[in-house]
Design an enzyme around this catalytic site. Sequence first.
Site, mmCIF file in Angstrom:
data_model
loop_
_atom_site.group_PDB
_atom_site.id
_atom_site.type_symbol
_atom_site.label_atom_id
_atom_site.label_comp_id
_atom_site.label_asym_id
_atom_site.label_seq_id
_atom_site.Cartn_x
_atom_site.Cartn_y
_atom_site.Cartn_z
ATOM 1 N N LEU A 76 -36.615 5.930 24.796
ATOM 2 C CA LEU A 76 -35.395 6.745 24.658
ATOM 3 C C LEU A 76 -35.251 7.279 23.233
ATOM 4 O O LEU A 76 -34.493 8.214 22.993
ATOM 5 C CB LEU A 76 -34.162 5.933 25.047
ATOM 6 C CG LEU A 76 -34.042 5.590 26.530
ATOM 7 C CD1 LEU A 76 -32.754 4.839 26.800
ATOM 8 C CD2 LEU A 76 -34.095 6.845 27.392
ATOM 9 N N ASP A 131 -43.823 -3.413 32.862
ATOM 10 C CA ASP A 131 -44.052 -3.068 31.458
ATOM 11 C C ASP A 131 -43.664 -1.620 31.145
ATOM 12 O O ASP A 131 -43.136 -1.333 30.070
ATOM 13 C CB ASP A 131 -45.544 -3.304 31.138
ATOM 14 C CG ASP A 131 -45.827 -3.286 29.644
ATOM 15 O OD1 ASP A 131 -45.044 -3.884 28.890
ATOM 16 O OD2 ASP A 131 -46.830 -2.667 29.228
ATOM 17 N N HIS A 136 -39.380 2.343 30.831
ATOM 18 C CA HIS A 136 -39.586 3.631 30.146
ATOM 19 C C HIS A 136 -39.524 4.820 31.115
ATOM 20 O O HIS A 136 -38.785 5.778 30.894
ATOM 21 C CB HIS A 136 -40.934 3.652 29.418
ATOM 22 C CG HIS A 136 -41.119 2.522 28.440
ATOM 23 N ND1 HIS A 136 -40.091 2.011 27.696
ATOM 24 C CD2 HIS A 136 -42.221 1.818 28.087
ATOM 25 C CE1 HIS A 136 -40.553 1.041 26.924
ATOM 26 N NE2 HIS A 136 -41.836 0.892 27.150
ATOM 27 N N LYS A 229 -46.638 7.638 37.282
ATOM 28 C CA LYS A 229 -48.005 7.124 37.181
ATOM 29 C C LYS A 229 -48.122 6.474 35.804
ATOM 30 O O LYS A 229 -47.753 7.097 34.802
ATOM 31 C CB LYS A 229 -48.959 8.314 37.307
ATOM 32 C CG LYS A 229 -50.405 7.977 37.290
ATOM 33 C CD LYS A 229 -51.262 9.138 37.791
ATOM 34 C CE LYS A 229 -51.386 10.281 36.807
ATOM 35 N NZ LYS A 229 -52.511 11.186 37.074
ATOM 36 N N ARG A 364 -60.026 8.082 35.301
ATOM 37 C CA ARG A 364 -58.724 8.710 35.586
ATOM 38 C C ARG A 364 -57.869 7.861 36.511
ATOM 39 O O ARG A 364 -56.868 8.334 37.057
ATOM 40 C CB ARG A 364 -58.935 10.087 36.177
ATOM 41 C CG ARG A 364 -59.437 11.050 35.124
ATOM 42 C CD ARG A 364 -59.997 12.321 35.685
ATOM 43 N NE ARG A 364 -60.567 13.106 34.618
ATOM 44 C CZ ARG A 364 -59.955 14.141 34.029
ATOM 45 N NH1 ARG A 364 -58.792 14.520 34.442
ATOM 46 N NH2 ARG A 364 -60.530 14.777 33.037
HETATM 47 N N1 LIG Z 1 -47.060 -8.106 22.760
HETATM 48 C C1 LIG Z 1 -46.763 -7.109 23.573
HETATM 49 O O1 LIG Z 1 -47.620 -6.353 24.019
HETATM 50 C C2 LIG Z 1 -45.346 -6.844 23.953
HETATM 51 C C3 LIG Z 1 -44.318 -7.671 23.549
HETATM 52 N N2 LIG Z 1 -43.047 -7.420 23.940
HETATM 53 C C4 LIG Z 1 -41.962 -8.230 23.504
HETATM 54 O O2 LIG Z 1 -41.766 -7.959 22.128
HETATM 55 C C5 LIG Z 1 -41.423 -9.126 21.465
HETATM 56 C C6 LIG Z 1 -42.400 -9.429 20.368
HETATM 57 O O3 LIG Z 1 -43.727 -9.473 20.869
HETATM 58 P P1 LIG Z 1 -44.899 -10.108 20.016
HETATM 59 O O4 LIG Z 1 -44.777 -9.660 18.597
HETATM 60 O O5 LIG Z 1 -46.157 -9.904 20.742
HETATM 61 O O6 LIG Z 1 -44.486 -11.654 20.106
HETATM 62 P P2 LIG Z 1 -45.012 -12.925 19.332
HETATM 63 O O7 LIG Z 1 -45.241 -14.006 20.315
HETATM 64 O O8 LIG Z 1 -46.168 -12.567 18.464
HETATM 65 O O9 LIG Z 1 -43.798 -13.404 18.448
HETATM 66 C C7 LIG Z 1 -42.993 -12.552 17.678
HETATM 67 C C8 LIG Z 1 -42.146 -13.401 16.734
HETATM 68 O O10 LIG Z 1 -41.513 -14.494 17.399
HETATM 69 C C9 LIG Z 1 -41.656 -15.647 16.615
HETATM 70 N N3 LIG Z 1 -41.715 -16.849 17.458
HETATM 71 C C10 LIG Z 1 -42.581 -17.077 18.458
HETATM 72 N N4 LIG Z 1 -42.322 -18.281 19.038
HETATM 73 C C11 LIG Z 1 -41.269 -18.802 18.359
HETATM 74 C C12 LIG Z 1 -40.521 -20.022 18.472
HETATM 75 N N5 LIG Z 1 -40.782 -20.926 19.418
HETATM 76 N N6 LIG Z 1 -39.497 -20.228 17.627
HETATM 77 C C13 LIG Z 1 -39.206 -19.308 16.674
HETATM 78 N N7 LIG Z 1 -39.874 -18.157 16.511
HETATM 79 C C14 LIG Z 1 -40.889 -17.890 17.340
HETATM 80 C C15 LIG Z 1 -42.943 -15.438 15.867
HETATM 81 O O11 LIG Z 1 -42.877 -16.165 14.677
HETATM 82 P P3 LIG Z 1 -44.228 -16.664 13.920
HETATM 83 O O12 LIG Z 1 -44.883 -15.416 13.451
HETATM 84 O O13 LIG Z 1 -43.691 -17.528 12.858
HETATM 85 O O14 LIG Z 1 -45.010 -17.360 14.975
HETATM 86 C C16 LIG Z 1 -42.948 -13.967 15.597
HETATM 87 O O15 LIG Z 1 -42.236 -13.662 14.414
HETATM 88 C C17 LIG Z 1 -41.289 -10.189 22.523
HETATM 89 O O16 LIG Z 1 -39.967 -10.147 22.998
HETATM 90 C C18 LIG Z 1 -42.215 -9.726 23.599
HETATM 91 O O17 LIG Z 1 -41.873 -10.286 24.829
HETATM 92 C C19 LIG Z 1 -42.752 -6.355 24.704
HETATM 93 C C20 LIG Z 1 -43.704 -5.514 25.122
HETATM 94 C C21 LIG Z 1 -45.082 -5.671 24.760
HETATM 95 O O1 LIG Z 2 -43.302 -0.994 25.747
HETATM 96 C C1 LIG Z 2 -44.494 -0.823 25.706
HETATM 97 O O2 LIG Z 2 -44.946 0.330 25.180
HETATM 98 C C2 LIG Z 2 -46.266 0.400 24.655
HETATM 99 C C3 LIG Z 2 -46.559 1.882 24.469
HETATM 100 O O3 LIG Z 2 -45.674 2.423 23.544
HETATM 101 P P1 LIG Z 2 -46.048 3.755 22.762
HETATM 102 O O4 LIG Z 2 -44.843 4.087 21.992
HETATM 103 O O5 LIG Z 2 -47.232 3.413 21.911
HETATM 104 O O6 LIG Z 2 -46.410 4.770 23.790
HETATM 105 C C4 LIG Z 2 -47.263 -0.252 25.562
HETATM 106 O O7 LIG Z 2 -48.533 -0.286 24.934
HETATM 107 C C5 LIG Z 2 -46.820 -1.671 25.863
HETATM 108 O O8 LIG Z 2 -47.699 -2.241 26.817
HETATM 109 C C6 LIG Z 2 -45.425 -1.673 26.405
HETATM 110 O O9 LIG Z 2 -44.941 -3.002 26.487
#
Ligand SMILES: NC(=O)C1=CN([C@@H]2O[C@H](COP(=O)(O)OP(=O)(O)OC[C@H]3O[C@@H](n4cnc5c(N)ncnc54)[C@H](OP(=O)(O)O)[C@@H]3O)[C@@H](O)[C@H]2O)C=CC1
Ligand SMILES: O=C1O[C@H](COP(=O)(O)O)[C@@H](O)[C@H](O)[C@H]1O
Length: 388
Positions: A76, A131, A136, A229, A364
Amino acid sequence: MQGPRVSNHLFYLSIPPNIFLDVVKCASKSASSVSGWTRVIVEKPFGRDSESSAALTKGLKQYLTEDQIFRIDHYLGKELVENLSVLRFSNLVFEPLWSRQYIRNVQLIFSEDFGTEGRGGYFDSYGIIRDIMQNHLLQILALFAMETPISLEAEDIRNEKVKVLRSMKPLRLEDVVIGQYKSHTKGGITYPGYTEDKTVPKGSLTPTFAAAALFINNARWDGVPFLMKAGKALHTKQAEIRVQFRHVPGNLYKGSFGTDLDRATNELVIRVQPDEGIYLKINNKIPGLGMRLDRSNLNLHYAARYPKEIPDAYERLLLDAIEGERRLFIRSDELDAAWELFTPLLKELEQKRMAPELYPYGSRGPVGAHYLAAKYNVRWGDLGGSEH
Ligand SMILES: NC(=O)C1=CN([C@@H]2O[C@H](COP(=O)(O)OP(=O)(O)OC[C@H]3O[C@@H](n4cnc5c(N)ncnc54)[C@H](OP(=O)(O)O)[C@@H]3O)[C@@H](O)[C@H]2O)C=CC1
Ligand SMILES: O=C1O[C@H](COP(=O)(O)O)[C@@H](O)[C@H](O)[C@H]1O
């Protein structure tokens, strides 16, 4: 966030969902602002179905009011998605055409040219429908299809979006195709299949691709297919909205188009990314003494028109949260309606252990997506090969 007189507190929860509530509890009980506002930005996933989403909302509301919760959907905040309403509501040439009377189908397309690449842990428990589609693409659909809001105020816009979401026809399994990428070797390089990613459970059936035909049961959109898609590890990275218009009735020039009248219909393309742009495919005469027709694009190419860098979606959204602007954040009733649409389908797919159609990494996507579109007399616009 500390000012001279008031101190406002903004928390941004980009953390695993299992610790959302503990963090919100601590933030609200021990770190709320005394003199100013306290707001919490929540990243998806907002649950994985209607029940878990309702439980999360209920949990959050133990500590926060709805006004304090900013559910982020970064699509958005993308420039071309924001521009969608401007394009439609400020141009007389578009708004009167925005209905079943003139629009044949709408396509919402998301593709990435890479797979999970070692980050399959999160993805495998959600899959591409949760996802990308449930949030989105559905948010874009709601913005695209809504009635004119009373004003540009957040609540007026969100009221209109939620009406669209509540008017959606239940999604049927036969209107959905799922796929999963498999290993593929190209140019001497082997790209791994989804289940070869070490962070993905062996034998996973999680879809990395999905296509769906959705319908809105209201007077404006009755019978118009909205085709979605979304896929990972496809041939290209792009996100776009395509609007295919109907044939010109009694077209004087139809003889010049051969039998394929679809190729002669107007198409509006909103390229969200990369290389932002909006173009309208029109028919025109090839200059010269004869009468031969051609297809051309009326083209608004952002990089040429606006050389300044376009702000990142998150920049815009974080600034909006600081300013208390809720227009681009998801209200809880919108979220409920979005889950209501997708939950029965997701449950059916999982209960029946539906096997995804395999497609090669970098391709594709599954051919099933073409059959689905063909069922509604639609051809995916992004695969036409006659773009520029
Ligand atoms: N990865 C992905 O592709 C996607 C992720 N998301 C969502 O985005 C968010 C962030 O994703 P991502 O960065 O991959 O997540 P991470 O698992 O890498 O964690 C992100 C942060 O959370 C902290 N954290 C993890 N576990 C704990 C805990 N038990 N207690 C306190 N802090 C904790 C980590 O701290 P530290 O660095 O100290 O471990 C880090 O700063 C999440 O909500 C995830 O569900 C959404 C879409 C896609
Ligand atoms: O929310 C998400 O979006 C990314 C793609 O985002 P973009 O801004 O790079 O197009 C996607 O890779 C991820 O799987 C999904 O969780």
